[in-house]
Design an enzyme around this catalytic site. Structure first.
Site, PDB file in Angstrom:
ATOM      1  N   GLU A 119     -26.199 -28.721   1.496  1.00 60.02           N
ATOM      2  CA  GLU A 119     -26.230 -29.660   2.629  1.00 60.02           C
ATOM      3  C   GLU A 119     -27.183 -29.226   3.735  1.00 60.02           C
ATOM      4  O   GLU A 119     -27.724 -30.059   4.456  1.00 60.02           O
ATOM      5  CB  GLU A 119     -24.817 -29.867   3.190  1.00 60.02           C
ATOM      6  CG  GLU A 119     -24.190 -28.695   3.934  1.00 60.02           C
ATOM      7  CD  GLU A 119     -23.486 -27.668   3.035  1.00 60.02           C
ATOM      8  OE1 GLU A 119     -23.781 -27.643   1.810  1.00 60.02           O
ATOM      9  OE2 GLU A 119     -22.657 -26.897   3.554  1.00 60.02           O
ATOM     10  N   ASP A 171     -26.783 -28.228  16.177  1.00 59.74           N
ATOM     11  CA  ASP A 171     -27.944 -29.037  16.575  1.00 59.74           C
ATOM     12  C   ASP A 171     -29.205 -28.660  15.783  1.00 59.74           C
ATOM     13  O   ASP A 171     -30.085 -29.487  15.593  1.00 59.74           O
ATOM     14  CB  ASP A 171     -28.226 -28.897  18.072  1.00 59.74           C
ATOM     15  CG  ASP A 171     -27.402 -29.892  18.884  1.00 59.74           C
ATOM     16  OD1 ASP A 171     -26.842 -30.837  18.291  1.00 59.74           O
ATOM     17  OD2 ASP A 171     -27.312 -29.730  20.116  1.00 59.74           O
ATOM     18  N   HIS A 217     -25.125 -23.577  -0.069  1.00 59.58           N
ATOM     19  CA  HIS A 217     -24.874 -24.776   0.744  1.00 59.58           C
ATOM     20  C   HIS A 217     -26.061 -25.735   0.655  1.00 59.58           C
ATOM     21  O   HIS A 217     -26.984 -25.652   1.473  1.00 59.58           O
ATOM     22  CB  HIS A 217     -24.675 -24.382   2.211  1.00 59.58           C
ATOM     23  CG  HIS A 217     -23.418 -23.636   2.470  1.00 59.58           C
ATOM     24  ND1 HIS A 217     -22.274 -24.248   2.916  1.00 59.58           N
ATOM     25  CD2 HIS A 217     -23.114 -22.329   2.333  1.00 59.58           C
ATOM     26  CE1 HIS A 217     -21.318 -23.350   3.056  1.00 59.58           C
ATOM     27  NE2 HIS A 217     -21.793 -22.176   2.708  1.00 59.58           N
ATOM     28  N   CYS A 240     -19.523 -23.763  -2.093  1.00 53.03           N
ATOM     29  CA  CYS A 240     -19.128 -22.429  -1.639  1.00 53.03           C
ATOM     30  C   CYS A 240     -17.649 -22.180  -1.950  1.00 53.03           C
ATOM     31  O   CYS A 240     -17.316 -22.035  -3.122  1.00 53.03           O
ATOM     32  CB  CYS A 240     -19.480 -22.250  -0.166  1.00 53.03           C
ATOM     33  SG  CYS A 240     -19.804 -20.530   0.213  1.00 53.03           S
ATOM     34  N   THR A 256     -24.356 -45.655  39.050  1.00 54.79           N
ATOM     35  CA  THR A 256     -25.416 -44.628  39.036  1.00 54.79           C
ATOM     36  C   THR A 256     -25.022 -43.356  39.785  1.00 54.79           C
ATOM     37  O   THR A 256     -25.731 -42.364  39.722  1.00 54.79           O
ATOM     38  CB  THR A 256     -26.712 -45.167  39.685  1.00 54.79           C
ATOM     39  OG1 THR A 256     -26.448 -45.418  41.061  1.00 54.79           O
ATOM     40  CG2 THR A 256     -27.191 -46.429  39.008  1.00 54.79           C
ATOM     41  N   LYS A 257     -23.890 -43.399  40.488  1.00 54.50           N
ATOM     42  CA  LYS A 257     -23.553 -42.255  41.362  1.00 54.50           C
ATOM     43  C   LYS A 257     -23.461 -40.919  40.608  1.00 54.50           C
ATOM     44  O   LYS A 257     -24.006 -39.912  41.072  1.00 54.50           O
ATOM     45  CB  LYS A 257     -22.259 -42.548  42.118  1.00 54.50           C
ATOM     46  CG  LYS A 257     -22.018 -41.632  43.299  1.00 54.50           C
ATOM     47  CD  LYS A 257     -22.989 -41.844  44.443  1.00 54.50           C
ATOM     48  CE  LYS A 257     -22.554 -42.988  45.336  1.00 54.50           C
ATOM     49  NZ  LYS A 257     -23.585 -43.347  46.332  1.00 54.50           N
ATOM     50  N   PRO A 258     -22.782 -40.868  39.446  1.00 51.36           N
ATOM     51  CA  PRO A 258     -22.722 -39.563  38.763  1.00 51.36           C
ATOM     52  C   PRO A 258     -24.115 -39.012  38.448  1.00 51.36           C
ATOM     53  O   PRO A 258     -24.346 -37.809  38.539  1.00 51.36           O
ATOM     54  CB  PRO A 258     -21.953 -39.881  37.470  1.00 51.36           C
ATOM     55  CG  PRO A 258     -21.186 -41.121  37.763  1.00 51.36           C
ATOM     56  CD  PRO A 258     -22.010 -41.905  38.739  1.00 51.36           C
TER      57      PRO A 258
HETATM   58  N1  GLN Z   1     -14.684 -17.639   2.011  1.00 47.80           N
HETATM   59  C1  GLN Z   1     -15.645 -17.641   0.955  1.00 47.80           C
HETATM   60  C2  GLN Z   1     -16.505 -16.402   0.957  1.00 47.80           C
HETATM   61  O1  GLN Z   1     -16.642 -15.748   1.973  1.00 47.80           O
HETATM   62  C3  GLN Z   1     -16.489 -18.902   0.973  1.00 47.80           C
HETATM   63  C4  GLN Z   1     -17.330 -19.064   2.196  1.00 47.80           C
HETATM   64  C5  GLN Z   1     -17.858 -20.465   2.398  1.00 47.80           C
HETATM   65  O2  GLN Z   1     -17.315 -21.416   1.858  1.00 47.80           O
HETATM   66  N2  GLN Z   1     -18.889 -20.609   3.233  1.00 47.80           N
HETATM   67  O3  GLN Z   1     -17.091 -16.062  -0.034  1.00 47.80           O
END
Ligand code: GLN
Length: 538
Positions: free
Chosen positions: A511, A73, A509, A383, A190-192
């Site tokens: 992302e 989250d 990463h 990664c 609405t009961k729940p």
């Molecule tokens: N398993 C790999 C490492 O620990 C890559 C980890 C990952 O992809 N977050 O280096």
């Protein structure tokens, strides 16, 4: 700055109603009205953090700049607010107990019996108020994980009761609940919700706002009924209808005036109407794409899409930046081998090989990378995906058939990915993992430098193993270029192929840093490369 105001978000009836998205959407609206807002999540499990949880349990583990391994989250909070979160934004029961038990061992309780109330609840309270006391935020939204009525959520609800009493009008509670549609009766029920609010009342908490998740629109009459049974104003019964995209939810909440109801309750001025122009442009492009690409996401957790949440969202952001619909095909790495790889990948315009840990599915990932390398299909490896690209290149281009990562094969003669001894020096927190944001300097004239348009970047890491610099010259000679390096340790953070339309592997990463307002340049450029492939197919 005046003392912060606190909004607590609880959930009832069932899990998976989308408390995280509602919290992020409300925060977005308040931010768009000119308030500084942050969101934190309290999770009721005993793990100290979700770093040790299998993705099948709780989906992706999100990582913050300061290296906290957190609930997914927090990714939504960052994507909606375009503001980084930190360790303080995610607290688990395990962490609370760990603090209290450590204090007990140090003798801090002076011989007292240590109890859930007040010691555990005091520690929860201290952490709930922490971000508000920093003076950086006018409004702190606290999402309470789990469902009201669970045994493990009790100390959190009790703390909310105490804080509501202590803070008066500076605190309020939003309860997210479900109004199911019963097809046999042809009716919304609405009961729940009534029962769920009763459970809260038994614990001494009166919600101020009810956000009702529903498949169908709520009539005025139904809203009045819910209001009557649950002691809330009728304008505080908010409809949260199923949306096409999570990015619709802030506008849906605006239509329901959730932000106004909340500000009135907290006795805060409405300031101006929310400035959501950029958000609306984003939604417009999301819904009316001009182009379309098909991208394969190769991973071993593809049955559970939440395991790759930030990657899927980064594709949405980058798609919008290119006015392009990104159709993701989830491909199980365990099901790919040298025989079927063409059948599985040849129709794709790009392939992403996902992060991961351990041996399972690794040969499938390597087969996929060989195929995209040899067939000029755009590739992004993240990664473990980058590490697999290095292994594949070592085996099939350089000719070291036994090349591997020592994570999978500690005995290999060619440990092209290895655990670096001197990396222990730069490890921040969390045992032996390299976690959080690290600097990376980009080599001039490379794809990486062109993607970012600058020479120094910061990206988030979560891994133990590294590109083994012992072999760096062999790779360079054969055409796999290290195009980004950590300026302090010299660790290779990015590799790319010279003679390929778009082949990039990153040890970090990207992302985690992609937001609606700031789509990540690596994803944006990757999509652009896949669009080129669509064109060249004609
Ligand atoms: N398993 C790999 C490492 O620990 C890559 C980890 C990952 O992809 N977050 O280096």
């Amino acid at each position: 700055m005046a003392a912060a105001k606190y909004i607590f978000v609880t959930g009832g009836v069932t899990s998976s109603l989308g408390k995280g998205i509602i919290s992020a959407s409300l925060a977005k609206l308040l931010q768009a009205r000119g308030y500084s807002v942050t969101i934190q999540k309290f999770d009721p499990y005993i793990n100290v953090d979700p770093g040790t949880l299998n993705p099948y349990e709780h989906g992706e583990c999100f990582v913050t700049n300061d290296g906290a391994e957190t609930d997914l989250d927090l990714g939504h909070y960052e994507r909606f607010l375009n503001k980084p979160t930190s360790q303080a934004n995610n607290v688990t029961t395990g962490r609370i107990y760990q603090t209290v038990i450590n204090k007990e061992r140090e003798g801090a309780y002076l011989g007292k019996t240590v109890q859930v109330i007040p010691h555990i609840t005091d520690e929860i309270k201290r952490r709930m108020l922490l971000l508000g006391e920093s003076g950086e935020h006018e409004i702190v939204i606290t999402e309470i994980g789990g469902t009201v009525g669970d045994i493990e959520s009790l100390p959190y609800v009790e703390t909310v009761r105490q804080l509501k009493w202590e803070l008066g009008s500076a605190a309020m509670v939003i309860h997210l609940t479900l109004i199911p549609f019963l097809a046999a009766a042809g009716e919304l029920k609405t009961k729940p919700t009534q029962h769920s609010v009763k459970s809260l009342l038994e614990l001494g908490v009166q919600p101020d706002v009810l956000v009702c998740r529903t498949e169908r629109s709520l009539s005025a009459e139904l809203r009045r009924k819910v209001a009557l049974f649950c002691n809330v104003n009728v304008n505080a019964v908010i409809e949260s209808i199923d949306a096409e995209s999570i990015y619709d939810v802030p506008l849906l909440m605006y239509k329901e005036q959730l932000d106004k109801v909340v500000l009135n309750k907290l006795k805060l001025p409405l300031k101006h109407e929310p400035e959501l122009d950029q958000w609306k442009v984003f939604l417009g492009k999301l819904k009316n794409p001009v182009h379309e690409v098909r991208i394969g996401l190769v991973g071993k957790y593809v049955e559970l899409k939440d395991a790759y949440k930030s990657i899927a969202e980064a594709f949405i952001h980058a798609g919008v930046a290119n006015e392009c619909r990104v159709k993701l095909e989830w491909i199980h790495s365990e099901k790919i081998d040298a025989e079927n790889v063409a059948a599985k990948l040849s129709h794709l315009h790009g392939v992403l090989v996902a992060p991961g840990f351990g041996d399972r599915g690794i040969e499938g990932k390597i087969s996929a990378i060989r195929y995209v390398r040899e067939n000029n299909i755009p590739f992004l490896g993240i990664c473990l995906g980058m590490q697999c690209a290095v292994i594949e290149f070592a085996r099939n281009v350089i000719g070291w058939k036994d090349a591997h990562s020592t994570e999978m094969n500690p005995a290999t003669k060619h440990p092209v990915i290895d655990f670096m001894e001197d990396q222990k020096r730069v490890t921040k927190k969390g045992g032996t993992m390299r976690l959080g944001e690290y600097a990376c300097v980009l080599e001039k004239g490379t794809k990486a430098a062109a993607v970012y348009g600058k020479s120094r970047i910061g990206e988030r890491h979560r891994h133990r193993y590294e590109f083994n610099n012992k072999f760096i010259h062999d790779f360079e000679k054969a055409g796999l270029m290290p195009s980004g390096k950590n300026p302090d340790s010299g660790l290779v953070e990015i590799v790319e192929l010279k003679n390929h339309p778009w082949f990039v592997g990153v040890q970090f990463h990207p992302e985690y840093k992609s937001t609606v307002e700031n789509p990540h340049p690596l994803f944006v450029r990757f999509i652009r490369a896949t669009m080129e492939r669509v064109k060249s197919a004609y």
